[in-house]
Design a protein around this motif. Structure first.
Motif, PDB file in Angstrom:
ATOM      1  N   CYS A  29     -13.951  27.865  15.873  1.00 44.90           N
ATOM      2  CA  CYS A  29     -14.539  27.641  14.558  1.00 44.90           C
ATOM      3  C   CYS A  29     -13.885  28.517  13.496  1.00 44.90           C
ATOM      4  O   CYS A  29     -13.534  29.661  13.753  1.00 44.90           O
ATOM      5  CB  CYS A  29     -16.039  27.916  14.627  1.00 44.90           C
ATOM      6  SG  CYS A  29     -16.878  27.712  13.051  1.00 44.90           S
ATOM      7  N   GLY A  30     -13.767  27.976  12.292  1.00 49.63           N
ATOM      8  CA  GLY A  30     -13.194  28.727  11.186  1.00 49.63           C
ATOM      9  C   GLY A  30     -14.173  29.648  10.504  1.00 49.63           C
ATOM     10  O   GLY A  30     -13.804  30.371   9.581  1.00 49.63           O
ATOM     11  N   LEU A  68     -18.152  22.524   5.003  1.00 46.98           N
ATOM     12  CA  LEU A  68     -17.430  22.459   6.270  1.00 46.98           C
ATOM     13  C   LEU A  68     -16.167  21.613   6.128  1.00 46.98           C
ATOM     14  O   LEU A  68     -15.104  21.979   6.642  1.00 46.98           O
ATOM     15  CB  LEU A  68     -18.333  21.890   7.364  1.00 46.98           C
ATOM     16  CG  LEU A  68     -17.712  21.805   8.749  1.00 46.98           C
ATOM     17  CD1 LEU A  68     -17.345  23.188   9.264  1.00 46.98           C
ATOM     18  CD2 LEU A  68     -18.655  21.108   9.707  1.00 46.98           C
ATOM     19  N   LEU A  69     -16.268  20.501   5.427  1.00 47.90           N
ATOM     20  CA  LEU A  69     -15.105  19.630   5.228  1.00 47.90           C
ATOM     21  C   LEU A  69     -14.013  20.349   4.437  1.00 47.90           C
ATOM     22  O   LEU A  69     -12.830  20.284   4.790  1.00 47.90           O
ATOM     23  CB  LEU A  69     -15.533  18.354   4.509  1.00 47.90           C
ATOM     24  CG  LEU A  69     -14.447  17.310   4.289  1.00 47.90           C
ATOM     25  CD1 LEU A  69     -13.875  16.849   5.618  1.00 47.90           C
ATOM     26  CD2 LEU A  69     -15.016  16.131   3.526  1.00 47.90           C
ATOM     27  N   SER A  72     -12.417  22.999   6.678  1.00 47.97           N
ATOM     28  CA  SER A  72     -11.581  22.372   7.702  1.00 47.97           C
ATOM     29  C   SER A  72     -10.266  21.872   7.109  1.00 47.97           C
ATOM     30  O   SER A  72      -9.203  22.049   7.707  1.00 47.97           O
ATOM     31  CB  SER A  72     -12.318  21.207   8.355  1.00 47.97           C
ATOM     32  OG  SER A  72     -13.448  21.667   9.037  1.00 47.97           O
ATOM     33  N   ALA A  75      -8.065  24.889   6.424  1.00 47.51           N
ATOM     34  CA  ALA A  75      -7.582  25.556   7.630  1.00 47.51           C
ATOM     35  C   ALA A  75      -6.608  24.713   8.448  1.00 47.51           C
ATOM     36  O   ALA A  75      -5.737  25.272   9.113  1.00 47.51           O
ATOM     37  CB  ALA A  75      -8.769  25.960   8.506  1.00 47.51           C
ATOM     38  N   TYR A  76      -6.736  23.395   8.408  1.00 47.86           N
ATOM     39  CA  TYR A  76      -5.886  22.545   9.243  1.00 47.86           C
ATOM     40  C   TYR A  76      -4.817  21.780   8.480  1.00 47.86           C
ATOM     41  O   TYR A  76      -3.678  21.687   8.927  1.00 47.86           O
ATOM     42  CB  TYR A  76      -6.746  21.558  10.045  1.00 47.86           C
ATOM     43  CG  TYR A  76      -7.631  22.246  11.040  1.00 47.86           C
ATOM     44  CD1 TYR A  76      -7.104  22.864  12.158  1.00 47.86           C
ATOM     45  CD2 TYR A  76      -9.007  22.298  10.853  1.00 47.86           C
ATOM     46  CE1 TYR A  76      -7.914  23.512  13.077  1.00 47.86           C
ATOM     47  CE2 TYR A  76      -9.831  22.943  11.756  1.00 47.86           C
ATOM     48  CZ  TYR A  76      -9.278  23.548  12.868  1.00 47.86           C
ATOM     49  OH  TYR A  76     -10.083  24.189  13.764  1.00 47.86           O
TER      50      TYR A  76
END
Length: 135
Positions: A29-30, A68-69, A72, A75-76
């Motif tokens: 998890c980030g 969260l989106l 994410s 981070a990705y």
């Protein structure tokens, strides 16, 4: 809205320290900047406490899906994009696979530094909050 059940451990100045049960998704998890694993089966985190929960109470902790989106995607997608751009640039400049490899590594290093800078400069990051007291 993402929701988890937690137990309040301590309360201080509009925030609460809560204990949640760890799931398989916790491993990569980030949110490791706000979550602190306390054992193999549980984790502790600091959350906003607008519901004014007290220590010992069971509560619902929520995080908006948009937060969260966004985390994410940052981070990705950013590292992947910079690595592909670096590979294309390296191949274009040097015209070899070695150029693409050097460009990919350069994109990865640049994205790592950028993510570190972004995460250390966040003062108003979206953190989970207690939305409901169960007991």
């Amino acid at each position: 809205m993402l929701e988890e059940t937690a137990k309040v451990l301590a309360v201080s100045g509009g925030r609460a320290r809560v204990s949640l049960i760890r799931t398989d998704a916790c491993g990569e998890c980030g949110a490791k900047t706000i979550c602190h694993p306390s054992s193999e089966t549980s984790m502790e985190m600091e959350v906003e406490n607008p519901a004014e929960a007290q220590p010992g109470q069971k509560v619902i902790v929520s995080l908006p899906a948009e937060a969260l989106l966004k985390a994410s995607a940052t981070a990705y997608l950013m590292p992947a994009s910079l690595m592909v751009a670096g590979a294309a640039t390296g191949w274009y400049i040097l015209g070899t696979d070695m150029g693409a490899i050097v460009g990919t590594v350069t994109g990865f290093v640049a994205s790592s530094m950028l993510l570190f800078k972004l995460s250390s400069g966040r003062k108003n990051r979206s953190i989970p909050s207690i939305t409901k007291v169960l007991e």
